[in-house]
Design an enzyme around this catalytic site. Structure first.
Site, PDB file in Angstrom:
ATOM      1  N   GLY A 163      -4.483   0.748  11.870  1.00 14.97           N
ATOM      2  CA  GLY A 163      -3.521   0.286  12.860  1.00 14.97           C
ATOM      3  C   GLY A 163      -3.161   1.384  13.845  1.00 14.97           C
ATOM      4  N   CYS A 347       3.554 -18.845   9.039  1.00 17.79           N
ATOM      5  CA  CYS A 347       3.207 -17.892   7.983  1.00 17.79           C
ATOM      6  C   CYS A 347       4.424 -17.567   7.119  1.00 17.79           C
ATOM      7  CB  CYS A 347       2.625 -16.620   8.594  1.00 17.79           C
ATOM      8  SG  CYS A 347       0.960 -16.826   9.282  1.00 17.79           S
TER       9      CYS A 347
END
Length: 377
Positions: A163, A347
């Protein structure tokens, strides 16, 4: 029975009403939403939401109820047969296609992720058992991860799917380790280098399958992978484990942090695949176990999937608060706003319903001498 009557009957099992008055009820703006959802499943439902054809005040509650009642198992979308076959017959996460998720998702815009995430820009589940806010939950997750890996000053650590460098930055600052991170996102590297400036941290723009050739003579003391295994795909799970085995020292530890599903044999969600994470597929526990056989000893398996609900709701709150500024950028239009809201809240509902999980696995190559004890936070 009409499609509307069938939908009413199904939704009643989840205590959801069409055009009802409660915050989790479905508000229809067009009559074709129900036929579209029955034909295309979540792909049709999600696209209809993006198009503004239906609304729900609290999408997270809508999806939590829908999934807890297992409504999706009672609907068999007639037009998703090819989607299912495609995922079974082809390696959609091969080396040529692996870069697609970087370009379509992680390179969307650093401004989006800086708005949505915590101050460290951690784009994985926080650890909320002792935390009351997102920044603290993410710091606790990073600290717990470092403790599980038993990091010490001078160690070299590989972060697969790094990331913007949040773990590497934290580990370098708090544990005195050197880190190498690999990602398939150019945007992440650009900002990550800026954020980690002055630290013993290196970023590589590579596919994970390149790592054995790069580090053939320089194995790492520890390997960590936070939220990347979901992009590997079942046809590559074994290769992934072999790669990590090759770049890890004989007595090193590997921490694998991944979202997982309760059972295998079902294709990826077609809406998520098309709009959010192309070519991704969540593993079941057996997929990870089988991929690790004869390569690793499983020292610890920790499920804190319930924390992902809180993490996603916090991301959603940040996104909503930051939307007035984000929408000044022309690429973030109303359809994007509805898409991103649908992603985060659907989600959150899935984790709340315990339909999907979050696992942290700690693995060793030869087994930890004596025994491995999970550290306390």
């Amino acid at each position: 029975m009409s499609s509307q009557d069938f939908a009413n009957e199904l939704l009643a099992k989840a205590d959801i009403q069409i055009n009802g008055s409660r915050p989790w009820d479905l508000q229809l703006h067009r009559n074709d939403v129900i036929p579209r959802a029955l034909a295309h499943g979540n792909l049709g439902l999600g696209e209809a939401y993006m198009d503004g054809h239906w609304d729900c005040e609290h999408l997270d509650q809508f999806f939590s109820r829908l999934l807890q009642a297992r409504i999706a198992e009672q609907v068999h979308p007639s037009r998703l047969v090819m989607h299912s076959l495609k995922n079974r017959l082809f390696n959609l996460q091969g080396k040529k296609r692996a870069w697609e998720v970087g370009q379509k998702h992680y390179d969307l815009g650093n401004d989006l992720y800086q708005t949505m995430l915590d101050k460290r820009m951690v784009y994985t589940c926080g650890f909320w058992t002792q935390a009351k806010d997102l920044d603290t939950a993410q710091e606790h997750k990073l600290e717990l991860t470092c403790r599980k890996l038993k990091l010490k000053p001078g160690m070299r650590v590989l972060d697969v799917g790094c990331g913007w460098g949040s773990f590497m930055q934290y580990a370098a600052e708090h544990y005195g380790v050197e880190c190498v991170g690999v990602t398939i996102s150019k945007a992440q590297i650009e900002l990550g280098k800026e954020r980690c400036k002055g630290l013993p941290v290196e970023f590589l723009l590579n596919d994970y399958r390149d790592l054995p050739a790069i580090f053939a003579d320089k194995p790492f003391d520890a390997v960590v992978s936070l939220g990347m295994f979901e992009h590997v795909g079942p046809k590559n799970h074994r290769t992934y484990m072999q790669v990590v085995n090759q770049v890890l020292k004989e007595h090193g530890l590997f921490l694998l942090h991944t979202i997982g599903r309760n059972a295998g044999g079902t294709p990826p969600d077609p809406w998520i695949d098309k709009y959010i994470f192309p070519n991704g597929e969540l593993p079941a526990i057996r997929h990870v176990g089988e991929a690790a056989e004869k390569l690793f000893v499983v020292e610890d398996l920790h499920n804190f999937g319930a924390s992902y609900d809180k993490t996603l709701m916090a991301w959603h709150d940040n996104f909503e608060q930051g939307w007035p500024e984000l929408q000044k950028n022309a690429k973030y239009d109303t359809r994007f706003y509805r898409m991103w809201r649908y992603y985060l809240l659907s989600c959150a509902g899935a984790f709340r319903a315990r339909n999907i999980q979050l696992w942290q696995w700690v693995l060793s190559k030869q087994g930890v001498e004596g025994h491995y004890e999970r550290p306390a936070l």
